[in-house]
Scaffold this motif. Structure first.
Motif, PDB file in Angstrom:
ATOM      1  N   THR A 106       0.810  -1.221   0.000  1.00 44.17           N
ATOM      2  CA  THR A 106       0.000   0.000   0.000  1.00 44.17           C
ATOM      3  C   THR A 106       0.841   1.269   0.000  1.00 44.17           C
ATOM      4  O   THR A 106       0.304   2.354  -0.159  1.00 44.17           O
ATOM      5  CB  THR A 106      -0.918   0.032   1.238  1.00 44.17           C
ATOM      6  N   ASN A 107       2.142   1.160   0.225  1.00 45.12           N
ATOM      7  CA  ASN A 107       2.987   2.348   0.211  1.00 45.12           C
ATOM      8  C   ASN A 107       3.201   2.828  -1.212  1.00 45.12           C
ATOM      9  O   ASN A 107       2.977   2.110  -2.180  1.00 45.12           O
ATOM     10  CB  ASN A 107       4.324   2.062   0.889  1.00 45.12           C
TER      11      ASN A 107
ATOM     12  N   LEU B  41      -2.818   4.810  -2.164  1.00 45.06           N
ATOM     13  CA  LEU B  41      -1.782   5.824  -2.003  1.00 45.06           C
ATOM     14  C   LEU B  41      -1.129   6.200  -3.322  1.00 45.06           C
ATOM     15  O   LEU B  41      -0.289   7.106  -3.352  1.00 45.06           O
ATOM     16  CB  LEU B  41      -0.709   5.324  -1.022  1.00 45.06           C
ATOM     17  N   GLY B  42      -1.476   5.546  -4.386  1.00 46.74           N
ATOM     18  CA  GLY B  42      -0.896   5.874  -5.682  1.00 46.74           C
ATOM     19  C   GLY B  42      -1.703   6.871  -6.482  1.00 46.74           C
ATOM     20  O   GLY B  42      -1.344   7.199  -7.611  1.00 46.74           O
TER      21      GLY B  42
ATOM     22  N   TRP C   6      -2.852  13.712  -3.625  1.00 46.28           N
ATOM     23  CA  TRP C   6      -1.690  14.459  -3.141  1.00 46.28           C
ATOM     24  C   TRP C   6      -1.676  15.886  -3.672  1.00 46.28           C
ATOM     25  O   TRP C   6      -1.254  16.813  -2.961  1.00 46.28           O
ATOM     26  CB  TRP C   6      -0.396  13.737  -3.526  1.00 46.28           C
ATOM     27  N   GLU C   7      -2.123  16.064  -4.880  1.00 44.75           N
ATOM     28  CA  GLU C   7      -2.176  17.420  -5.432  1.00 44.75           C
ATOM     29  C   GLU C   7      -3.191  18.276  -4.683  1.00 44.75           C
ATOM     30  O   GLU C   7      -2.973  19.475  -4.472  1.00 44.75           O
ATOM     31  CB  GLU C   7      -2.512  17.367  -6.924  1.00 44.75           C
TER      32      GLU C   7
ATOM     33  N   ALA D  20       6.452  20.511  -1.585  1.00 47.44           N
ATOM     34  CA  ALA D  20       6.684  19.192  -2.169  1.00 47.44           C
ATOM     35  C   ALA D  20       6.307  18.116  -1.165  1.00 47.44           C
ATOM     36  O   ALA D  20       6.610  18.238   0.036  1.00 47.44           O
ATOM     37  CB  ALA D  20       8.142  19.039  -2.582  1.00 47.44           C
ATOM     38  N   LEU D  21       5.632  17.055  -1.637  1.00 45.33           N
ATOM     39  CA  LEU D  21       5.249  15.901  -0.828  1.00 45.33           C
ATOM     40  C   LEU D  21       5.963  14.670  -1.377  1.00 45.33           C
ATOM     41  O   LEU D  21       6.024  14.472  -2.591  1.00 45.33           O
ATOM     42  CB  LEU D  21       3.737  15.689  -0.867  1.00 45.33           C
ATOM     43  N   ARG D  22       6.479  13.838  -0.473  1.00 47.02           N
ATOM     44  CA  ARG D  22       7.256  12.684  -0.922  1.00 47.02           C
ATOM     45  C   ARG D  22       6.964  11.464  -0.048  1.00 47.02           C
ATOM     46  O   ARG D  22       6.718  11.576   1.149  1.00 47.02           O
ATOM     47  CB  ARG D  22       8.758  12.968  -0.885  1.00 47.02           C
TER      48      ARG D  22
END
Length: 846
Positions: A427-428, A473-474, A479-480, A501-503
């Motif tokens: 799931t990561n 999570l993909g 995330w945007e 930025a997110l990582r």
């Protein structure tokens, strides 16, 4: 009876007299060696009486050494105890003239915001003197350690208490319940121990209570007739208690219909027993996390009343029975009940809940045929039923959702190729905010290329979402949305942010969603200090609100090490040569100084080792010069001069809180945060050895819960110092002119020790009140001498039928004779001048 009455009057007068004497340190410490004091001891007033006197009473009235209530003094004292404070704090002495992280209103300090400043030190009792403070944010400073001082309870105007991700430890003080205006309390991610103080239930304005990620133990306190509890927090919206060691059943009384909670997060504790059915009364709830505990029994049917619930986590418990009826939970979109020992067949109606998106019922004992009808929620995305006992699936060839049945009998049949029998994938996600930059890297160490292709030093940390409602999570769209909402929030707060930025979003073992965050500055390659303080406060104070799918969060910020210095410039060769030459010369000078210092230190080390080998702080006590034998002490500490110097910031002017003929009085702070008052004798006017010995011996024997006690002493390097407990609570005069004297005149029994008892009217009470009032006159020269006080006490005792013995009278006469013609005690340099005894000032110091 007369003996008891005499003792009573003596005690009450001495209470007043010694309370007054603390303000005049010439008088304060003299009682122990005075002949009249010895005479009173001879009378038998030793054990019962003296435990009430000699030092200032904590209750009824108390004395404040400090006469300057300028809060800036206390802030400077806090500064002296911290490392890495903002440099402009050293530019001037006025915090309201532009100190970074300090906000003032009408010249009063109302906010301290110092997030991510790499502060090192503790939070001493001085913080309690900043009584106008409304915001205290010291989050993300892992160098802040020690206990949370009880003096925090004096900040009655405080609205935001934010100490996220520091290293504070020890129990939470009960005085937190005195913060009557508090709205936000975030103490998460520290090392606090002990129980949750029931006094927190007094905070009727509290909105946010976050005690998560500590080492708290015990249960959740609820109110009864005598003590408050958390059930009284009817205006609170957030209970965040996860990742502690809380235990026991949750009381049914904790929840009721007047509560307005929206987040109840109790995950990863040691709770047991049934889930309280009263939980269903809190219809405002939106997120409930009871997972990773040891709850037992069935899920109460009252849960179906939580019609506003969005997310429910009940996984990893010891529940029994079937899946509960959740048909009324029309708002729920995430249901997590894996590993809870549920049995039976899943009701098809479960999947008809209109907003349901994700269901995790893996690792249970569910069986029968799975039925997900065609009328299931059009929002349904994933159903995880891995490792159950399901034997068939009615819609085997007609489903569109992500279904996981691996580990069920249906997937053990030979030749099965259905995709629902495949184990779930990781799931990561390796997601990272995209950019259109070239592959060229930034030249300076520590710089990172922003999404807008600018090399800069970002502010970095980790966002932890405690209850996200999605599992994919993909999905870059998610995330945007988070990134855009953060940029909008920061800019709305007028923070100098260029991009975000997110990582690497991942799910940790607590089912938290953890994301690396990088915030890039605008207009420069690094943030200034004000920018970092603003970002830290925006995230610690929950000013930034994420999109609803992410749920509640907390942020763990890293220290920002790029506030000063920066990228190297393009200076000339000649300037570089000058720097090199200067560095070499400076290095040589420094080396020479180090050699000299080393030789000196070696010499001093020998002296120190010889001193350390002595087994007693009174190793050089001279018993032959009239000072008597070595003092015999009980329960007090011998401090070295170096220790006392450290506790008072080298006897700084900031810590000087009083003066008298005896010497200076300094405020200090022990390593555990306790405030102390140090009385330091003047050089050249130290008292005799016998007086010093008698005083510390007697004071070391005085112990009572309502008395300010002698903490220790210093007899080192020619110094004589007494270390007392320090309290601040107004003046004696103020206290006596209020309810205290009314109690004496109208309700005498209210101020008496019950072991004395009275059966007859107090004789001489008016004279007692008169001498007591004279003892608290403002000017020292208008107060009675000790001789006058003792003789008046004896006269009152005779009036009450108690006849002092002949030895007492003789001593009184001697005392009176010695007092005649002496200077006033408050103007004489010798603390004991008025006693009539003249001892040598030489004490054979080290």
């Amino acid at each position: 009876m007369s003996s008891k009455l005499g003792k009573l009057l003596l005690i009450l007068v001495l209470q007043v007299w010694f309370s007054t004497a603390q303000n005049d340190d010439d008088t304060y410490a003299n009682f122990s060696s005075d002949p009249s004091a010895k005479r009173l001891v001879d009378h038998g007033y030793e054990e019962f009486e003296l435990k009430f006197v000699i030092v200032v009473l904590k209750t009824g009235f108390s004395v404040n050494y400090l006469h300057d209530d300028d809060a800036a003094t206390y802030l400077r004292a806090l500064k002296d105890g911290w490392q890495n404070t903002p440099p402009n704090w050293d530019d001037n002495s006025d915090p309201c003239s532009g100190w970074d992280g300090i906000r003032c209103t009408n010249s009063r300090i109302t906010a301290i915001t110092l997030a991510s400043m790499n502060l090192v030190g503790g939070l001493t009792g001085d913080i309690g003197q900043l009584t106008e403070l409304e915001i205290l944010d010291l989050s993300y400073n892992q160098g802040l350690t020690g206990s949370l001082t009880p003096a925090i309870g004096r900040l009655r105007n405080l609205r935001n208490l934010l100490l996220v991700n520091c290293r504070f430890s020890g129990p939470l003080p009960d005085t937190l319940g005195d913060l009557e205006n508090l709205v936000y309390m975030s103490l998460n991610s520290n090392g606090f121990t002990g129980g949750i103080p029931p006094s927190i239930g007094n905070l009727e304005n509290l909105y946010w209570l976050d005690l998560a990620d500590n080492r708290l133990t015990g249960g959740i306190p609820v109110s009864n007739r005598t003590t408050p509890g958390l059930d009284m927090l009817v205006n609170a919206k957030h209970f965040h208690f996860g990742r502690n060691r809380l235990s026991g059943p949750i009381p049914e009384e904790l929840f009721h219909s007047n509560m307005t909670l929206i987040h109840l997060l109790l995950e990863n504790n040691l709770f047991n027993g049934p889930i309280p059915s009263s939980l269903g009364l809190v219809e405002s709830l939106e997120v409930v996390r009871l997972d990773r505990n040891a709850f037992s029994g069935t899920v109460p049917s009252s849960i179906n009343s939580l019609t506003g619930l969005f997310e429910m986590f009940l996984s990893n418990n010891q529940l029994t029975g079937t899946v509960p009826n959740l048909s009324r939970l029309n708002a729920i979109y995430y249901l997590n009940m894996f590993g809870t020992n549920l049995v039976g067949q899943l009701p098809a109606a479960l999947f008809d809940i209109p907003q349901l998106q994700n269901v995790d019922l893996s690792n249970n004992q569910l069986n029968g045929t799975l039925n997900i009808s065609s009328t299931h929620s059009n929002q349904l995305q994933q159903v995880n039923l891995q490792n159950n006992q399901i034997g068939d699936f009615a819609q085997r060839n007609q489903y569109t959702i992500q279904l996981i049945l691996a580990g069920n009998p249906i997937c053990t049949e030979s030749g099965v190729t259905d995709r629902f029998c495949s184990p779930p994938t990781n799931t990561n996600s390796s997601y990272s905010t995209p950019s259109n930059c070239n592959s060229a890297t930034c030249s300076n160490s520590g710089q990172v290329s922003s999404p807008n292709c600018r090399c800069a030093f970002p502010y970095t940390g980790f966002l932890n979402f405690r209850a996200p409602s999605f599992s994919d999570l993909g999905n870059s769209t998610i995330w945007e949305s988070l990134r855009n909402s953060m940029i909008s929030s920061f800019r709305l707060s007028q923070l100098p942010v260029d991009s975000v930025a997110l990582r690497n979003p991942t799910k940790n073992l607590d089912d938290y969603l953890v994301i690396t965050l990088q915030v890039f500055p605008s207009g420069d390659d690094r943030f200034n200090r004000t920018g970092i303080l603003g970002l830290g406060f925006s995230l610690s104070n929950q000013t930034f609100k994420p999109p609803a799918d992410f749920g509640t969060y907390f942020f763990i910020g890293e220290n920002y090490d790029f506030l000063t210095g920066g990228a190297s410039g393009g200076g000339s060769n000649s300037s570089n040569t000058g720097v090199i030459v200067g560095s070499v010369i400076g290095g040589c000078v420094l080396l020479a100084l180090l050699v000299v210092a080393g030789l000196y230190a070696f010499r001093q080390k020998g002296r120190a080792e010889r001193a350390t080998n002595e087994s007693s702080p009174f190793a050089l006590w001279d018993a032959t010069n009239g000072s008597g034998a070595i003092p015999q002490l009980k329960g007090v500490k011998a401090f070295t001069f170096a220790e006392v110097s450290k506790y008072t910031n080298n006897f700084s002017e900031t810590n000087n809180i009083g003066t008298g003929g005896y010497g200076m009085v300094y405020r200090g702070s022990l390593p555990n945060g306790q405030l102390i008052a140090i009385k330091r004798a003047k050089q050249g006017s130290t008292q005799g050895g016998l007086e010093f010995k008698t005083e510390i011996e007697l004071l070391s024997r005085v112990h009572h819960k309502n008395l300010v006690s002698l903490v220790g002493f210093c007899f080192d390097q020619g110094e004589q110092m007494l270390v007392y407990e320090y309290i601040v609570n107004g003046t004696v005069k103020d206290s006596l002119s209020g309810s205290f004297l009314v109690d004496v005149k109208i309700g005498s029994r209210q101020v008496l020790d019950p072991t004395i008892g009275l059966t007859t009217q107090l004789k001489g009470l008016e004279r007692f009140v008169d001498i007591a009032l004279r003892c608290v006159e403002e000017r020292g020269d208008t107060r009675p001498t000790m001789s006058d006080v003792v003789k008046e006490i004896e006269s009152i005792m005779e009036l009450a039928g108690f006849n002092p013995n002949a030895e007492s009278a003789a001593n009184s006469s001697n005392y009176d004779y010695a007092s005649k013609g002496s200077e006033h005690p408050y103007t004489n340099d010798n603390l004991f001048a008025y006693s009539g005894d003249h001892f040598s000032a030489k004490l054979d110091p080290k």
